[in-house]
Scaffold this motif. Sequence first.
Motif, PDB file in Angstrom:
ATOM      1  N   ALA A   9       0.829  -1.200   0.000  1.00 10.38           N
ATOM      2  CA  ALA A   9       0.000   0.000   0.000  1.00 10.38           C
ATOM      3  C   ALA A   9       0.861   1.246   0.000  1.00 10.38           C
ATOM      4  N   LYS A  10       1.947   1.205   0.789  1.00  7.54           N
ATOM      5  CA  LYS A  10       2.845   2.354   0.826  1.00  7.54           C
ATOM      6  C   LYS A  10       3.500   2.563  -0.527  1.00  7.54           C
ATOM      7  N   ALA A  11       3.877   1.475  -1.169  1.00  7.54           N
ATOM      8  CA  ALA A  11       4.552   1.577  -2.459  1.00  7.54           C
ATOM      9  C   ALA A  11       3.639   2.169  -3.521  1.00  7.54           C
ATOM     10  N   LYS A  12       2.326   1.899  -3.402  1.00  8.98           N
ATOM     11  CA  LYS A  12       1.389   2.368  -4.406  1.00  8.98           C
ATOM     12  C   LYS A  12       0.783   3.729  -4.061  1.00  8.98           C
ATOM     13  N   ALA A  13       1.081   4.233  -2.875  1.00 12.06           N
ATOM     14  CA  ALA A  13       0.501   5.509  -2.470  1.00 12.06           C
ATOM     15  C   ALA A  13       0.972   6.612  -3.411  1.00 12.06           C
ATOM     16  N   PRO A  14       0.048   7.462  -3.857  1.00 16.09           N
ATOM     17  CA  PRO A  14       0.434   8.548  -4.757  1.00 16.09           C
ATOM     18  C   PRO A  14       1.354   9.538  -4.049  1.00 16.09           C
ATOM     19  N   THR A  15       2.330  10.064  -4.758  1.00 15.50           N
ATOM     20  CA  THR A  15       3.237  11.049  -4.199  1.00 15.50           C
ATOM     21  C   THR A  15       2.870  12.432  -4.704  1.00 15.50           C
ATOM     22  N   SER A  16       3.264  13.439  -3.951  1.00 17.73           N
ATOM     23  CA  SER A  16       3.056  14.817  -4.384  1.00 17.73           C
ATOM     24  C   SER A  16       4.105  15.172  -5.434  1.00 17.73           C
ATOM     25  N   ARG A  17       3.718  16.012  -6.362  1.00 21.44           N
ATOM     26  CA  ARG A  17       4.662  16.521  -7.353  1.00 21.44           C
ATOM     27  C   ARG A  17       4.894  18.002  -7.060  1.00 21.44           C
ATOM     28  N   VAL A  18       6.154  18.360  -6.909  1.00 21.44           N
ATOM     29  CA  VAL A  18       6.503  19.736  -6.577  1.00 21.44           C
ATOM     30  C   VAL A  18       7.417  20.304  -7.652  1.00 21.44           C
ATOM     31  N   LEU A  19       7.109  21.506  -8.081  1.00 18.20           N
ATOM     32  CA  LEU A  19       7.900  22.208  -9.093  1.00 18.20           C
ATOM     33  C   LEU A  19       8.829  23.198  -8.396  1.00 18.20           C
ATOM     34  N   PHE A  20      10.116  23.117  -8.683  1.00 17.70           N
ATOM     35  CA  PHE A  20      11.093  24.082  -8.179  1.00 17.70           C
ATOM     36  C   PHE A  20      11.429  25.051  -9.309  1.00 17.70           C
ATOM     37  N   LEU A  21      11.264  26.353  -9.064  1.00 14.25           N
ATOM     38  CA  LEU A  21      11.679  27.369 -10.026  1.00 14.25           C
ATOM     39  C   LEU A  21      13.030  27.916  -9.566  1.00 14.25           C
ATOM     40  N   VAL A  22      14.007  27.897 -10.472  1.00 15.07           N
ATOM     41  CA  VAL A  22      15.384  28.257 -10.126  1.00 15.07           C
ATOM     42  C   VAL A  22      15.949  29.209 -11.180  1.00 15.07           C
ATOM     43  N   SER A  23      16.752  30.152 -10.758  1.00 11.25           N
ATOM     44  CA  SER A  23      17.341  31.128 -11.669  1.00 11.25           C
ATOM     45  C   SER A  23      18.327  30.497 -12.646  1.00 11.25           C
ATOM     46  N   SER A  24      18.367  31.068 -13.855  1.00 14.63           N
ATOM     47  CA  SER A  24      19.388  30.708 -14.849  1.00 14.63           C
ATOM     48  C   SER A  24      20.519  31.724 -14.864  1.00 14.63           C
ATOM     49  N   ALA A  25      20.416  32.778 -14.068  1.00 16.51           N
ATOM     50  CA  ALA A  25      21.360  33.887 -14.125  1.00 16.51           C
ATOM     51  C   ALA A  25      22.773  33.469 -13.729  1.00 16.51           C
ATOM     52  N   GLU A  26      23.742  34.202 -14.248  1.00 16.56           N
ATOM     53  CA  GLU A  26      25.147  33.889 -14.004  1.00 16.56           C
ATOM     54  C   GLU A  26      25.513  33.990 -12.533  1.00 16.56           C
ATOM     55  N   ILE A  27      24.898  34.912 -11.802  1.00 14.75           N
ATOM     56  CA  ILE A  27      25.202  35.077 -10.382  1.00 14.75           C
ATOM     57  C   ILE A  27      24.804  33.844  -9.585  1.00 14.75           C
ATOM     58  N   GLY A  28      23.858  33.076 -10.111  1.00 15.27           N
ATOM     59  CA  GLY A  28      23.512  31.786  -9.537  1.00 15.27           C
ATOM     60  C   GLY A  28      22.409  31.803  -8.501  1.00 15.27           C
ATOM     61  N   PHE A  29      22.015  30.596  -8.094  1.00 15.02           N
ATOM     62  CA  PHE A  29      21.002  30.404  -7.055  1.00 15.02           C
ATOM     63  C   PHE A  29      21.715  30.001  -5.773  1.00 15.02           C
ATOM     64  N   TRP A  30      21.003  30.066  -4.632  1.00 18.88           N
ATOM     65  CA  TRP A  30      21.622  29.677  -3.362  1.00 18.88           C
ATOM     66  C   TRP A  30      21.362  28.202  -3.127  1.00 18.88           C
ATOM     67  N   LEU A  31      22.441  27.431  -3.049  1.00 19.96           N
ATOM     68  CA  LEU A  31      22.343  25.976  -3.072  1.00 19.96           C
ATOM     69  C   LEU A  31      21.481  25.415  -1.942  1.00 19.96           C
ATOM     70  N   ALA A  32      21.655  25.905  -0.713  1.00 14.88           N
ATOM     71  CA  ALA A  32      20.897  25.365   0.423  1.00 14.88           C
ATOM     72  C   ALA A  32      19.400  25.551   0.249  1.00 14.88           C
ATOM     73  N   GLU A  33      19.008  26.582  -0.508  1.00 12.03           N
ATOM     74  CA  GLU A  33      17.589  26.854  -0.703  1.00 12.03           C
ATOM     75  C   GLU A  33      16.968  25.939  -1.752  1.00 12.03           C
ATOM     76  N   LEU A  34      17.814  25.170  -2.416  1.00  6.30           N
ATOM     77  CA  LEU A  34      17.350  24.077  -3.273  1.00  6.30           C
ATOM     78  C   LEU A  34      17.512  22.737  -2.552  1.00  6.30           C
ATOM     79  N   THR A  35      18.689  22.508  -1.971  1.00  9.76           N
ATOM     80  CA  THR A  35      18.978  21.183  -1.428  1.00  9.76           C
ATOM     81  C   THR A  35      18.186  20.853  -0.162  1.00  9.76           C
ATOM     82  N   HIS A  36      17.989  21.819   0.717  1.00  9.00           N
ATOM     83  CA  HIS A  36      17.258  21.514   1.953  1.00  9.00           C
ATOM     84  C   HIS A  36      15.786  21.181   1.668  1.00  9.00           C
TER      85      HIS A  36
END
Length: 245
Positions: A9-36
């Motif tokens: 039952a756990k294996a078949k339980a539906p999971t949430s889908r989450v979209l992360f929006l992240v910058s493409s800019a040269e200055i970059g994104f803050w890694l911890a705010e993606l990884t955590h």
Amino acid sequence: MTSSETTSAKAKAPTSRVLFLVSSAEIGFWLAELTHPFWHLTERGASIDLASPKGGKIVPDRTSDPYAEGSWEADDLVSRGFLGQEVLKARLGGTLAIKDVNPDDYDAVHVVGGGGAAVDLYPNSDVARVLERFFALGKIVGTICHGSIALANVPKRVAGRRATGFSRVEDAQVEDLYGADFIPNFPQPVMEAAGIVFSCVEPWGVHVVIDKMLITGQNQQSASEYAIAFNHLLAGSSPVVHDRE
């Protein structure tokens, strides 16, 4: 129910889908705010897609990379673990293009911060389209640090709402290192101009604000608390029980 049935039952339980929006800019994104958030959300079974304005490769701000010389995050075990797994690190090399994203495919959206968010996630019509749809459907919208500036793309949805992000005082301290106006827009004044009721604590303090289905974090120090609270919104409740006696 037998143990094998429970496992199934756990294996078949539906999971949430989450979209992360992240910058493409040269200055970059803050890694911890993606990884955590990535760690806390996937730990609870969420499936995550990364999307950026240009699509393809995204790069973290060098000072947020725990392996870089002079890193501000040398002790960040979560980011170290993420970059230490080639399959996860590879995710940074192949993001979706935001213009191609269908918001209806996701249960929630998280906007990653870092200076780059103030470069190409605001103003941005593609980001506005995505956020507008999430708000229209009553889905979870989450932003952190400079990523909170993305909320100003949809002023009619956020006017009067409570939120936080990287404060102007914090940005002033960063300007001392990177130079004046190191980014074209600063989150706090832009958010306030959009009608957001902005709040923050002392520079680099932990602060998370929840206003119905909108959740925001002040800075990278808030990343784990933000992600845990985000998980509770996804679940519809908190597993934490307070003994008030």
